[in-house]
Motif scaffolding. Sequence first.
Motif, PDB file in Angstrom:
ATOM      1  N   ARG A  46      21.687   5.877  35.950  1.00 47.39           N
ATOM      2  CA  ARG A  46      20.804   5.137  36.852  1.00 47.39           C
ATOM      3  C   ARG A  46      19.387   5.652  36.704  1.00 47.39           C
ATOM      4  O   ARG A  46      19.173   6.833  36.446  1.00 47.39           O
ATOM      5  CB  ARG A  46      21.212   5.340  38.310  1.00 47.39           C
ATOM      6  N   LEU A  47      18.432   4.775  36.918  1.00 43.98           N
ATOM      7  CA  LEU A  47      17.034   5.160  36.981  1.00 43.98           C
ATOM      8  C   LEU A  47      16.734   5.553  38.426  1.00 43.98           C
ATOM      9  O   LEU A  47      16.842   4.726  39.331  1.00 43.98           O
ATOM     10  CB  LEU A  47      16.126   4.009  36.536  1.00 43.98           C
ATOM     11  N   ILE A  48      16.372   6.809  38.619  1.00 43.66           N
ATOM     12  CA  ILE A  48      16.119   7.328  39.954  1.00 43.66           C
ATOM     13  C   ILE A  48      14.608   7.369  40.185  1.00 43.66           C
ATOM     14  O   ILE A  48      13.876   7.977  39.403  1.00 43.66           O
ATOM     15  CB  ILE A  48      16.708   8.749  40.124  1.00 43.66           C
ATOM     16  N   PRO A  49      14.123   6.743  41.253  1.00 41.41           N
ATOM     17  CA  PRO A  49      12.681   6.769  41.535  1.00 41.41           C
ATOM     18  C   PRO A  49      12.251   8.138  42.051  1.00 41.41           C
ATOM     19  O   PRO A  49      13.029   8.857  42.680  1.00 41.41           O
ATOM     20  CB  PRO A  49      12.520   5.699  42.615  1.00 41.41           C
ATOM     21  N   THR A  50      10.985   8.466  41.796  1.00 46.42           N
ATOM     22  CA  THR A  50      10.417   9.716  42.311  1.00 46.42           C
ATOM     23  C   THR A  50       9.343   9.458  43.357  1.00 46.42           C
ATOM     24  O   THR A  50       8.991  10.366  44.098  1.00 46.42           O
ATOM     25  CB  THR A  50       9.799  10.552  41.171  1.00 46.42           C
ATOM     26  N   ILE A  93       6.848   7.662  37.885  1.00 47.91           N
ATOM     27  CA  ILE A  93       7.721   8.498  37.077  1.00 47.91           C
ATOM     28  C   ILE A  93       9.150   8.213  37.533  1.00 47.91           C
ATOM     29  O   ILE A  93       9.463   8.329  38.726  1.00 47.91           O
ATOM     30  CB  ILE A  93       7.400   9.997  37.262  1.00 47.91           C
ATOM     31  N   GLY A  94       9.998   7.829  36.598  1.00 48.87           N
ATOM     32  CA  GLY A  94      11.408   7.592  36.885  1.00 48.87           C
ATOM     33  C   GLY A  94      12.243   8.551  36.066  1.00 48.87           C
ATOM     34  O   GLY A  94      11.819   9.010  34.999  1.00 48.87           O
ATOM     35  N   VAL A  95      13.434   8.863  36.544  1.00 48.29           N
ATOM     36  CA  VAL A  95      14.324   9.797  35.866  1.00 48.29           C
ATOM     37  C   VAL A  95      15.642   9.089  35.583  1.00 48.29           C
ATOM     38  O   VAL A  95      16.301   8.614  36.510  1.00 48.29           O
ATOM     39  CB  VAL A  95      14.562  11.057  36.730  1.00 48.29           C
ATOM     40  N   ILE A  96      16.017   9.020  34.302  1.00 49.60           N
ATOM     41  CA  ILE A  96      17.272   8.378  33.911  1.00 49.60           C
ATOM     42  C   ILE A  96      18.375   9.431  33.976  1.00 49.60           C
ATOM     43  O   ILE A  96      18.522  10.263  33.077  1.00 49.60           O
ATOM     44  CB  ILE A  96      17.190   7.778  32.496  1.00 49.60           C
ATOM     45  N   VAL A  97      19.151   9.391  35.049  1.00 47.70           N
ATOM     46  CA  VAL A  97      20.201  10.379  35.297  1.00 47.70           C
ATOM     47  C   VAL A  97      21.535   9.808  34.816  1.00 47.70           C
ATOM     48  O   VAL A  97      21.829   8.631  35.029  1.00 47.70           O
ATOM     49  CB  VAL A  97      20.278  10.712  36.801  1.00 47.70           C
ATOM     50  N   ILE A  98      22.345  10.669  34.169  1.00 47.50           N
ATOM     51  CA  ILE A  98      23.690  10.269  33.741  1.00 47.50           C
ATOM     52  C   ILE A  98      24.702  11.289  34.243  1.00 47.50           C
ATOM     53  O   ILE A  98      24.421  12.491  34.287  1.00 47.50           O
ATOM     54  CB  ILE A  98      23.793  10.115  32.206  1.00 47.50           C
ATOM     55  N   ASN A  99      25.858  10.785  34.626  1.00 45.66           N
ATOM     56  CA  ASN A  99      26.962  11.639  35.062  1.00 45.66           C
ATOM     57  C   ASN A  99      27.911  11.826  33.882  1.00 45.66           C
ATOM     58  O   ASN A  99      28.690  10.936  33.557  1.00 45.66           O
ATOM     59  CB  ASN A  99      27.682  11.011  36.251  1.00 45.66           C
TER      60      ASN A  99
END
Length: 147
Positions: A46-50, A93-99
């Motif tokens: 998911r792209l997580i907003p900052t 700035i967005g962060v593409i987080v993966i599990n």
Amino acid sequence: MYPIKIKRLPGYNHAKIPQRMSEGASGFDIFAALNEPIRLKPGERRLIPTGFAIEMPEGIEAQIRPRSGLALKYGISILNTPGTIDSDYRGEIGVIVINLGQEDFVIHPGDRIAQLVFMQVPKITIQEVEELTDSKRNTGGFGHTGR
């Protein structure tokens, strides 16, 4: 010292500005600017907003990097790592987080999700040539020196 400007974006009054968590830290922790928790299933990204944007001087880049504790404990990482933010980018700035773990992982509003590291970028010119000079390695590819 390089001046880095940070702007909290409209609609993100609760967003936290990146913070160094210790005096010797190379990076600034980045926080999730979420309104409610989100659940990442194993393999999901998911792209997580900052909630912020930055302005850097020319010759500086920012890199988004994973947090080692999240990687080790939960298998949480960042895709496209390190993510590069160019000095002329002014968007959020967005962060593409993966599990990559085996269990669902919940990201809560305000959780530390990544690190922001600033680097100096050298001025480079590309010069096309007919030949390259030899080196000890030459064309030895992946794994050529053994395990």
